[in-house]
Design an enzyme around this catalytic site. Structure first.
Site, short mmCIF file in Angstrom:
data_model
loop_
_atom_site.label_atom_id
_atom_site.label_comp_id
_atom_site.label_asym_id
_atom_site.label_seq_id
_atom_site.Cartn_x
_atom_site.Cartn_y
_atom_site.Cartn_z
N ASN A 72 -69.91 -50.79 4.42
CA ASN A 72 -69.32 -51.68 5.42
C ASN A 72 -70.35 -52.69 5.96
O ASN A 72 -69.77 -53.58 7.07
CB ASN A 72 -68.34 -51.31 6.32
CG ASN A 72 -66.90 -51.87 6.12
OD1 ASN A 72 -66.23 -51.30 6.90
ND2 ASN A 72 -66.48 -52.64 5.26
N THR A 110 -66.74 -49.03 10.96
CA THR A 110 -66.24 -49.49 9.94
C THR A 110 -64.61 -49.51 9.76
O THR A 110 -64.17 -49.16 10.81
CB THR A 110 -66.72 -48.56 8.69
OG1 THR A 110 -65.74 -47.35 8.73
CG2 THR A 110 -68.27 -48.07 8.69
N CYS A 111 -64.20 -50.24 8.61
CA CYS A 111 -62.82 -50.52 8.58
C CYS A 111 -62.04 -49.42 7.94
O CYS A 111 -60.95 -49.51 7.48
CB CYS A 111 -62.55 -52.07 8.03
SG CYS A 111 -63.13 -51.86 6.38
N ASP A 112 -62.83 -48.14 7.83
CA ASP A 112 -62.10 -47.02 7.19
C ASP A 112 -61.52 -46.12 8.37
O ASP A 112 -62.25 -45.82 9.34
CB ASP A 112 -63.08 -46.34 6.47
CG ASP A 112 -62.68 -45.16 5.67
OD1 ASP A 112 -61.55 -44.63 5.98
OD2 ASP A 112 -63.32 -44.89 4.59
#
EC number: 4.1.1.17
Length: 387
Positions: free
Chosen positions: A372, A332-334
């Protein structure tokens, strides 16, 4: 109510010998959760043969239909449920199974659902919660008072949220008996408890409470907390069983209550492994995987890695380079989506390789999200994990 039918993964009908054989021939893009039903059945038999009482599986640990089907086939006849959704799931798989509703805090609607489903045993940890049961649960039904003690040995303590201290448990036990319920007691020493003495202390205290109140316990639920075999310092299940039986005999004597337990992690953890693919390898050595803490690795920040990690090349060979600590990121982009500590992996790992995480069966599918747009996985049945 959670609809478990909407969370089921894509299932491969073929049974493979092991994870590596599947990876070598299929080379999957999505994360793969490998299930070894024979290993799960073996663990169920260890409980049946070694524990002197009824074993109820804690559905929360892994509610996969394949898990419940395997346990029923292995002879498990009782399930620890914590919600109407879990009750419905078990009733669909095993209509005649005994249901133990041991989440001690419930709304009136949840109690009504349990009564309608024929819940055989309830737990309670407060007079206000007992009052809710009195309104709906038939007299004569088993109600277990949940005890909490400051014991050590677990990965984290369940007593901080649920359970009464001995004085409050004594008051509650008297009230359970006065209300016409069948009195019992229950406790939970905490998840992944590696100290058998924790069970002994709880059992001794339950006996003291029963004697002080003059209430005979029909049954004693020694909870979950049984440790999965994740390292060299974890006692075998049989050592915990022996400690429980010895403490029961010493504390209660010949008039001891019947025993029941509710294993989750110890029952299911070792029956699953997870293969994630390396999406990218950074110059610094860190790796990006196609699964992470928002997926099937959600428990790792709390519990650490549950077992060994193997690295498999696309051709099925094991990487064996000199170990190197690597930071592992999820897809994910976290930026929080990473394992908390570097993991020692072979230095020759490459993009496109697979990392196999062993012992991933507990609380992986139950806590995975779709954050996501990630979180989908395949479920593949294998005979046994590869050596």
């Amino acid at each position: 109510m959670r609809d478990y039918s909407q969370t089921q993964p894509r299932i491969w009908p073929q049974i493979w010998p092991n994870e590596i054989d599947h990876l070598q021939h299929v080379r999957p893009e999505a994360p793969v959760l490998y299930f070894a039903p024979e290993k799960l059945a073996d663990t169920a038999r260890r409980f049946a043969q070694g524990f002197d009482g009824m074993t109820t599986y804690a559905v929360k640990a892994n509610p996969e239909r394949a898990v419940l089907d395997t346990l029923v086939a292995a002879g498990v006849t009782g399930f620890d449920v914590a919600s109407p959704a879990e009750i419905a799931l078990v009733r669909d798989v095993a209509p005649g199974a005994a249901l133990h509703y041991n989440n001690p805090v419930r709304s009136p609607a949840e109690i009504a659902a349990g009564v309608a489903a024929g819940v055989a045993s309830w737990s309670v940890d407060g007079l206000s919660e007992l009052a809710k049961l009195i309104e709906q649960v038939p007299q004569g039904t088993e109600v277990a008072v949940r005890l909490a003690l400051p014991v050590s040995g677990a990965a984290y303590d369940f007593g901080s949220k649920f359970g009464e201290a001995p004085e409050g448990a004594a008051r509650l036990l008297r009230a359970v008996a006065k209300a016409g319920f069948t009195p019992a007691m229950t406790f939970h020493p905490g998840t992944q408890c590696a100290d058998p003495a924790a069970w002994a202390r709880y059992i001794e205290t339950c006996a003291d409470i029963a004697e002080a109140t003059g209430v005979r316990l029909a049954r004693l639920n020694v909870g979950g907390g049984f440790p999965a075999a994740t390292g060299p310092h974890v006692p075998p299940l049989e050592a915990v069983f022996d400690a429980i039986h010895s403490a029961r005999d010493a504390a209660f004597g010949p008039d001891a209550p019947r025993l029941v337990c509710e294993p989750g992690r110890a029952m299911v953890a070792g029956a699953f492994s997870l293969a994630t693919r390396v999406k990218a390898k950074r110059e610094c050595g860190s790796l990006f995987l196609n699964d992470g803490i928002y997926g099937l690795l959600a428990e790792v920040p709390l519990m650490g890695l549950p077992g060994r990690v193997r690295v498999v090349a696309p051709d099925g060979s094991l990487r064996d380079g000199a170990p190197m600590g690597r930071v592992l990121y999820g897809p994910t982009c976290d930026s929080l989506d990473r394992l908390p500590q570097p993991v020692d992996l072979p230095g020759d790992v490459e993009e496109g390789d697979y990392l196999i995480f062993d012992g991933i069966g507990a609380y992986s599918t139950a806590t995975a999200t779709g954050f996501n747009g990630y979180g989908a996985y395949d479920l593949v049945t294998i005979r046994q994990p590869a050596p």
